[in-house]
Motif scaffolding. Structure first.
Motif, PDB file in Angstrom:
ATOM      1  N   GLY A  64       0.790  -1.223   0.000  1.00  0.00           N
ATOM      2  CA  GLY A  64       0.000   0.000   0.000  1.00  0.00           C
ATOM      3  C   GLY A  64       0.825   1.278   0.000  1.00  0.00           C
ATOM      4  O   GLY A  64       0.270   2.370  -0.065  1.00  0.00           O
ATOM      5  N   ALA A  65       2.149   1.144   0.046  1.00  0.00           N
ATOM      6  CA  ALA A  65       3.002   2.338   0.082  1.00  0.00           C
ATOM      7  C   ALA A  65       3.156   2.954  -1.308  1.00  0.00           C
ATOM      8  O   ALA A  65       2.984   2.281  -2.320  1.00  0.00           O
ATOM      9  CB  ALA A  65       4.384   1.975   0.620  1.00  0.00           C
ATOM     10  N   VAL A  66       3.443   4.252  -1.328  1.00  0.00           N
ATOM     11  CA  VAL A  66       3.939   4.898  -2.544  1.00  0.00           C
ATOM     12  C   VAL A  66       5.398   5.224  -2.235  1.00  0.00           C
ATOM     13  O   VAL A  66       5.699   6.140  -1.474  1.00  0.00           O
ATOM     14  CB  VAL A  66       3.147   6.163  -2.899  1.00  0.00           C
ATOM     15  N   ALA A 122       2.662 -10.889 -13.807  1.00  0.00           N
ATOM     16  CA  ALA A 122       1.218 -10.745 -14.030  1.00  0.00           C
ATOM     17  C   ALA A 122       0.584  -9.806 -13.000  1.00  0.00           C
ATOM     18  O   ALA A 122      -0.467  -9.225 -13.251  1.00  0.00           O
ATOM     19  CB  ALA A 122       0.541 -12.116 -13.980  1.00  0.00           C
ATOM     20  N   GLN A 123       1.269  -9.644 -11.850  1.00  0.00           N
ATOM     21  CA  GLN A 123       0.718  -8.817 -10.775  1.00  0.00           C
ATOM     22  C   GLN A 123       1.234  -7.371 -10.839  1.00  0.00           C
ATOM     23  O   GLN A 123       0.941  -6.583  -9.953  1.00  0.00           O
ATOM     24  CB  GLN A 123       1.145  -9.394  -9.407  1.00  0.00           C
ATOM     25  N   VAL A 124       2.024  -7.081 -11.860  1.00  0.00           N
ATOM     26  CA  VAL A 124       2.731  -5.803 -11.884  1.00  0.00           C
ATOM     27  C   VAL A 124       2.362  -4.994 -13.122  1.00  0.00           C
ATOM     28  O   VAL A 124       2.269  -5.537 -14.225  1.00  0.00           O
ATOM     29  CB  VAL A 124       4.270  -6.043 -11.881  1.00  0.00           C
ATOM     30  N   GLY A 125       2.131  -3.707 -12.942  1.00  0.00           N
ATOM     31  CA  GLY A 125       2.061  -2.764 -14.050  1.00  0.00           C
ATOM     32  C   GLY A 125       3.407  -2.068 -14.119  1.00  0.00           C
ATOM     33  O   GLY A 125       3.851  -1.482 -13.134  1.00  0.00           O
ATOM     34  N   TYR A 126       4.066  -2.140 -15.275  1.00  0.00           N
ATOM     35  CA  TYR A 126       5.457  -1.670 -15.362  1.00  0.00           C
ATOM     36  C   TYR A 126       5.573  -0.609 -16.449  1.00  0.00           C
ATOM     37  O   TYR A 126       5.162  -0.833 -17.585  1.00  0.00           O
ATOM     38  CB  TYR A 126       6.352  -2.875 -15.689  1.00  0.00           C
ATOM     39  N   VAL A 127       6.108   0.518 -16.076  1.00  0.00           N
ATOM     40  CA  VAL A 127       6.509   1.517 -17.070  1.00  0.00           C
ATOM     41  C   VAL A 127       8.033   1.510 -17.086  1.00  0.00           C
ATOM     42  O   VAL A 127       8.665   1.904 -16.106  1.00  0.00           O
ATOM     43  CB  VAL A 127       5.978   2.923 -16.732  1.00  0.00           C
ATOM     44  N   PRO A 128       8.640   0.998 -18.182  1.00  0.00           N
ATOM     45  CA  PRO A 128      10.096   0.884 -18.221  1.00  0.00           C
ATOM     46  C   PRO A 128      10.770   2.214 -18.514  1.00  0.00           C
ATOM     47  O   PRO A 128      10.115   3.172 -18.919  1.00  0.00           O
ATOM     48  CB  PRO A 128      10.338  -0.097 -19.366  1.00  0.00           C
ATOM     49  N   ASP A 129      12.078   2.271 -18.292  1.00  0.00           N
ATOM     50  CA  ASP A 129      12.782   3.521 -18.557  1.00  0.00           C
ATOM     51  C   ASP A 129      12.846   3.811 -20.053  1.00  0.00           C
ATOM     52  O   ASP A 129      12.867   4.955 -20.464  1.00  0.00           O
ATOM     53  CB  ASP A 129      14.191   3.501 -17.932  1.00  0.00           C
ATOM     54  N   ARG A 130      12.855   2.761 -20.865  1.00  0.00           N
ATOM     55  CA  ARG A 130      12.898   2.973 -22.317  1.00  0.00           C
ATOM     56  C   ARG A 130      11.506   3.229 -22.862  1.00  0.00           C
ATOM     57  O   ARG A 130      10.506   2.857 -22.267  1.00  0.00           O
ATOM     58  CB  ARG A 130      13.530   1.765 -22.996  1.00  0.00           C
ATOM     59  N   PRO A 140      -3.317  -3.609 -11.535  1.00  0.00           N
ATOM     60  CA  PRO A 140      -2.470  -4.572 -10.836  1.00  0.00           C
ATOM     61  C   PRO A 140      -2.243  -4.141  -9.389  1.00  0.00           C
ATOM     62  O   PRO A 140      -2.324  -2.951  -9.090  1.00  0.00           O
ATOM     63  CB  PRO A 140      -1.152  -4.501 -11.613  1.00  0.00           C
ATOM     64  N   PRO A 141      -1.965  -5.082  -8.493  1.00  0.00           N
ATOM     65  CA  PRO A 141      -1.693  -4.705  -7.098  1.00  0.00           C
ATOM     66  C   PRO A 141      -0.373  -3.962  -6.927  1.00  0.00           C
ATOM     67  O   PRO A 141      -0.178  -3.295  -5.914  1.00  0.00           O
ATOM     68  CB  PRO A 141      -1.666  -6.048  -6.356  1.00  0.00           C
ATOM     69  N   VAL A 142       0.536  -4.102  -7.910  1.00  0.00           N
ATOM     70  CA  VAL A 142       1.844  -3.447  -7.795  1.00  0.00           C
ATOM     71  C   VAL A 142       2.130  -2.657  -9.068  1.00  0.00           C
ATOM     72  O   VAL A 142       1.955  -3.168 -10.175  1.00  0.00           O
ATOM     73  CB  VAL A 142       2.974  -4.485  -7.577  1.00  0.00           C
ATOM     74  N   LEU A 143       2.573  -1.406  -8.896  1.00  0.00           N
ATOM     75  CA  LEU A 143       3.020  -0.595 -10.034  1.00  0.00           C
ATOM     76  C   LEU A 143       4.508  -0.303  -9.871  1.00  0.00           C
ATOM     77  O   LEU A 143       4.941   0.149  -8.806  1.00  0.00           O
ATOM     78  CB  LEU A 143       2.252   0.730 -10.081  1.00  0.00           C
ATOM     79  N   LEU A 144       5.270  -0.577 -10.933  1.00  0.00           N
ATOM     80  CA  LEU A 144       6.683  -0.192 -10.962  1.00  0.00           C
ATOM     81  C   LEU A 144       6.825   0.861 -12.046  1.00  0.00           C
ATOM     82  O   LEU A 144       6.696   0.552 -13.238  1.00  0.00           O
ATOM     83  CB  LEU A 144       7.575  -1.400 -11.281  1.00  0.00           C
ATOM     84  N   GLY A 168      -8.372   1.865  -5.426  1.00  0.00           N
ATOM     85  CA  GLY A 168      -8.119   0.527  -4.896  1.00  0.00           C
ATOM     86  C   GLY A 168      -6.730   0.429  -4.322  1.00  0.00           C
ATOM     87  O   GLY A 168      -5.856   1.238  -4.637  1.00  0.00           O
ATOM     88  N   PRO A 169      -6.537  -0.556  -3.436  1.00  0.00           N
ATOM     89  CA  PRO A 169      -5.241  -0.695  -2.796  1.00  0.00           C
ATOM     90  C   PRO A 169      -4.146  -1.048  -3.805  1.00  0.00           C
ATOM     91  O   PRO A 169      -4.285  -2.015  -4.557  1.00  0.00           O
ATOM     92  CB  PRO A 169      -5.442  -1.831  -1.789  1.00  0.00           C
ATOM     93  N   THR A 170      -3.121  -0.238  -3.859  1.00  0.00           N
ATOM     94  CA  THR A 170      -2.041  -0.437  -4.820  1.00  0.00           C
ATOM     95  C   THR A 170      -0.724  -0.082  -4.152  1.00  0.00           C
ATOM     96  O   THR A 170      -0.653   0.893  -3.400  1.00  0.00           O
ATOM     97  CB  THR A 170      -2.229   0.494  -6.049  1.00  0.00           C
ATOM     98  N   THR A 171       0.292  -0.864  -4.419  1.00  0.00           N
ATOM     99  CA  THR A 171       1.635  -0.535  -3.958  1.00  0.00           C
ATOM    100  C   THR A 171       2.400   0.031  -5.145  1.00  0.00           C
ATOM    101  O   THR A 171       2.397  -0.565  -6.225  1.00  0.00           O
ATOM    102  CB  THR A 171       2.349  -1.801  -3.446  1.00  0.00           C
TER     103      THR A 171
END
Lengths: 132, 291
Positions: free
Chosen positions: B41-43, B88-96, B161-165, B192-195
């Motif tokens: 749940g942290a940002v 599958a649990q992660v939304g990822y925005v890459p540096d590229r 997703p529960p986790v965003l990177l 919604g709860p997201t880390t």
């Protein structure tokens, strides 16, 4: 806009939101039974963590300034307005900031108060009027 | 005072964690014994200079990069053994900025993503596409840097997703869109709860969203603490020196300990002011803060 945050203000963000709601009540832009923006709306508008807004609303609820209607949102309490307690709390916040600023500049409370009196007296002479 | 800088967050409640994570490229050390703790749940804001290891850490968390030592966990899954499940649990925005196959249109890519993501929220994806002004007919290969970033953000958020990177999520966006993106992120958190783990150079623009900060310097995690601890333990002290002159010092540690250190130098604390999150994080980054 009901709430604006000052990026230079070092106090916790939730306290700034609390103070801005108090300010809105004192100046009359927010009145008894008015709805507050939803946590989601205010978080998006200010770009703050929704938990921070929630924390501010809870603090205001504990003070009896607002209340929660289940499923409907947060509202200003019926008896609350620009009353003396609200004005005092707001004045306290303004005074705290002024005092901090004075100390940072090497000035004491007495010097600050004396200068505020002098300035206010000067405004009266110029036809400026007290806000109240 | 290393202990004070690494608040004990425990392991159990962490959505993202690394243990002794180490990665070398030849002689260069990208990550050295990094122990990230991102509570559920942290940002969490990860700050560091270019080349400090932020993007390497993100790729290791997705098992896109194999560490030389240590391991990474997402939602308790060891990513080296269970990479696909973790991803599958992660939304990822890459540096590229390559958002996907260049020949597809944005609309085609989104339909493709929807088919592969069981939790895809089609109505939300439409709303995001409108808010971000994405043209579904445009080919992915023809997108500007900024538009590619918008598409990547949509792909990361729309399956809730529960986790965003998010690795430099606003990179390449103009100032108005940056703010719109961050407002969308605030709404997303309210829904919604997201880390969230965010790496960025632009600390000021995300500091009001963040509740945790980690500082990477030369591949080492030199500080990791929550917002309140940063507020309390990294402060700017106005002191009166032994000769009567005034000076300002940024110090870290509990106020009482700092006052004792200063007193030993013959300096008397006149005022201890908390720093904004950005200034506190930058102070830790610049190594200017004696403990």
């Amino acid at each position: 806009m009901l709430v604006t945050l000052d990026p230079r203000d070092e106090r916790p963000l939730y306290l700034q939101i609390v103070e801005q709601v108090r300010r809105a009540l004192v100046v009359g832009s927010l009145r008894a039974e008015d709805p507050l923006p939803s946590v989601r709306e205010l978080a998006a508008e200010l770009v703050v963590n929704p938990r921070t807004v929630l924390q501010a609303y809870r603090a205001l609820e504990e003070e009896g300034v607002v209340y929660v209607r289940r499923g409907q949102g947060t509202f200003v309490a019926p008896a609350v307005g620009g009353d003396d307690a609200g004005r005092r709390a707001l004045a306290r916040g303004v005074a705290e900031r002024a005092l901090l600023d004075a100390r940072r500049n090497g000035l004491g409370a007495a010097e600050l108060v004396a200068m505020i009196r002098e300035l206010a007296a000067g405004e009266d002479d110029d036809g400026g009027r007290d806000a109240r | 005072m290393e202990g004070a800088m690494h608040a004990d967050l425990g392991d159990g409640a962490c959505a993202v964690a690394t243990h002794g994570l180490t990665k070398r490229y030849g002689d260069a050390t990208a990550l050295a014994d990094v122990a990230l703790r991102v509570p559920t749940g942290a940002v969490y804001l990860l700050v560091g200079a270019n080349g400090a290891g932020k993007s390497t850490a993100f790729r290791a968390l997705l098992n896109l990069e194999r560490p030389d030592a240590g391991r990474a966990e997402v939602l308790g899954l060891d990513v080296s053994a269970r990479g696909p499940e973790a991803r599958a649990q992660v939304g990822y925005v890459p540096d590229r900025h390559d958002a996907g196959p260049r020949a597809l249109t944005c609309g085609e890519l989104l339909r493709y993503a929807a088919a592969y993501r069981p939790t895809w929220d089609a109505a939300y994806a439409d709303r995001l596409a409108r808010a971000l002004a994405l043209d579904p007919a445009k080919r992915v290969g023809a997108l500007s840097k900024g538009n590619a970033r918008r598409l990547q953000l949509l792909l990361a958020l729309a399956h809730r997703p529960p986790v965003l990177l998010l690795d430099e999520p606003t990179d390449g966006l103009d100032p108005l869109v940056r703010r719109a993106v961050l407002a969308l992120l605030a709404e997303h958190l309210a829904d919604g709860p997201t880390t969230v783990l965010i790496a960025t150079h632009h600390v000021a623009e995300v500091e009001s969203l963040a509740d945790h900060v980690g500082v990477l310097r030369g591949g080492r995690l030199v500080a990791q603490l929550d917002r309140d601890a940063l507020h309390r333990t990294v402060r700017r002290y106005r002191v009166r020196l032994a000769d009567g002159r005034e000076a300002q010092r940024t110090m870290r540690g509990e106020a009482r300990d700092v006052a004792a250190v200063l007193a030993a130098e013959g300096a008397e604390v006149r005022e201890a002011a908390p720093l904004r999150l950005e200034d506190g994080a930058l102070a830790l980054l610049q190594e200017e803060v004696p403990a």
